[in-house]
Design a protein around this motif. Structure first.
Motif, PDB file in Angstrom:
ATOM      1  N   GLY A 218      33.372 -16.307 -27.935  1.00  0.00           N
ATOM      2  CA  GLY A 218      32.903 -14.829 -27.950  1.00  0.00           C
ATOM      3  C   GLY A 218      33.301 -14.313 -26.683  1.00  0.00           C
ATOM      4  O   GLY A 218      33.135 -12.791 -26.397  1.00  0.00           O
ATOM      5  N   HIS A 219      33.458 -15.001 -25.686  1.00  0.00           N
ATOM      6  CA  HIS A 219      33.902 -14.456 -24.099  1.00  0.00           C
ATOM      7  C   HIS A 219      35.159 -13.840 -24.324  1.00  0.00           C
ATOM      8  O   HIS A 219      36.071 -13.965 -25.001  1.00  0.00           O
ATOM      9  N   LYS A 220      35.124 -12.643 -23.487  1.00  0.00           N
ATOM     10  CA  LYS A 220      36.379 -11.718 -23.566  1.00  0.00           C
ATOM     11  C   LYS A 220      36.823 -11.357 -21.950  1.00  0.00           C
ATOM     12  O   LYS A 220      35.648 -10.937 -21.122  1.00  0.00           O
ATOM     13  N   ARG A 221      38.055 -11.024 -21.689  1.00  0.00           N
ATOM     14  CA  ARG A 221      38.156 -10.876 -20.298  1.00  0.00           C
ATOM     15  C   ARG A 221      39.698 -10.388 -20.391  1.00  0.00           C
ATOM     16  O   ARG A 221      40.533 -10.831 -21.189  1.00  0.00           O
ATOM     17  N   ILE A 222      40.107  -9.269 -19.541  1.00  0.00           N
ATOM     18  CA  ILE A 222      41.273  -8.846 -19.388  1.00  0.00           C
ATOM     19  C   ILE A 222      42.174  -9.901 -18.886  1.00  0.00           C
ATOM     20  O   ILE A 222      41.990 -10.782 -17.842  1.00  0.00           O
ATOM     21  N   VAL A 223      43.614 -10.115 -19.329  1.00  0.00           N
ATOM     22  CA  VAL A 223      44.758 -10.852 -18.670  1.00  0.00           C
ATOM     23  C   VAL A 223      45.462 -10.063 -17.674  1.00  0.00           C
ATOM     24  O   VAL A 223      46.176  -9.119 -18.185  1.00  0.00           O
ATOM     25  N   GLY A 224      45.532 -10.470 -16.613  1.00  0.00           N
ATOM     26  CA  GLY A 224      46.172  -9.737 -15.408  1.00  0.00           C
ATOM     27  C   GLY A 224      47.610  -9.920 -15.504  1.00  0.00           C
ATOM     28  O   GLY A 224      48.155 -11.092 -16.165  1.00  0.00           O
TER      29      GLY A 224
END
Length: 255
Positions: A94-100
């Motif tokens: 469920g974790h979400k983050r932007i991929v730089g």
């Protein structure tokens, strides 16, 4: 689609924001537009198969999404196992983050003591005009923290197990053992106690905290703190090559 063995260290010409996702059986590339890109064990239902012979990897283990043309790519863990990022952060279900922009390796560590790699590259503007550096001198790491000779001696002793590389899961020495090791070195310029070595490490932690390094305060680590402040300090010094195995020469005992 990208065939198996596609290079992860370079990408073909592509607009900035294009994402390349590469697994052991091939990969996929998508320009920055509304899209959902899947990776996981079910090769018939994902764009990038990974861990196809490992039932602990989820059929759809992760999803990359872009909401609009020119938008950011987001990674969501939809699997049961965590996805480990290069900085040691674990993305749980469920974790979400932007991929730089740039290169980001993702690792799924199986309960069967196997690791599965998914390589991700988001094209930056600099990727359009790459410059060869194969014959250039090796550059120093971008972030190196200045240490005084005595700080280096103390931190080398504290991190001895890490620098020796013999333990799979090393821990910092105790303050008492650190002081004994420092006092045995010919490079010690005074008599050290467990309090003075602890204060020296705290001074360095505070300098790094002011430079934006996280995980070096009690509030960030949480209770119980244990040795986590020292662990995070050592990891940051090793990650930036501020400390290296050659520093163990400082710990040679007095003859």
């Amino acid at each position: 689609m990208l065939p198996p063995g596609s290079p992860s260290d370079r990408v073909p010409p592509a607009p900035p924001g294009t994402i390349f996702v590469i697994g052991p059986q091939g990969g996929y590339a998508v320009p920055p537009r509304r899209y959902t890109l899947l990776f996981g064990r079910d090769r018939e239902d994902v764009h990038v198969p990974v861990g196809v012979d490992d039932p602990t990897v989820s059929r759809r283990h992760g999803v990359f999404t872009c909401a609009a043309t020119g938008g950011d790519w987001w990674l969501v863990n939809t699997g049961n196992l965590p996805i480990e990022l290069p900085d040691g952060v674990l993305m749980l279900t469920g974790h979400k983050r932007i991929v730089g922009p740039g290169y980001t390796p993702l690792v799924i560590n199986s309960s069967k003591r196997r690791s599965h790699l998914v390589e991700v590259r988001v094209v930056d503007g600099d990727d359009l005009h790459p410059r060869s550096t194969s014959s250039a001198d090796t550059a120093a790491p971008e972030t190196v923290y200045a240490l005084s000779p005595q700080e280096r001696l103390v931190l080398t002793a504290l991190a001895r197990r890490y620098l020796e590389g013999q333990d799979a899961f090393p821990l910092p020495l105790s303050w008492e053992d650190t002081a004994r090791l420092v006092n045995a070195s010919p490079y010690a310029t005074k008599s050290w106690t467990y309090k003075s070595v602890a204060n020296t490490a705290e001074d360095v932690r505070e300098r790094l905290r002011r430079r934006g390094v996280r995980g070096l305060t009690r509030d960030e680590v949480g209770e119980p703190v244990g040795s986590m402040l020292s662990v995070n300090l050592i990891r940051e010094l090793l990650r930036t090559a501020t400390l290296n195995a050659q520093d163990l020469e400082l710990l040679a005992e007095r003859s």
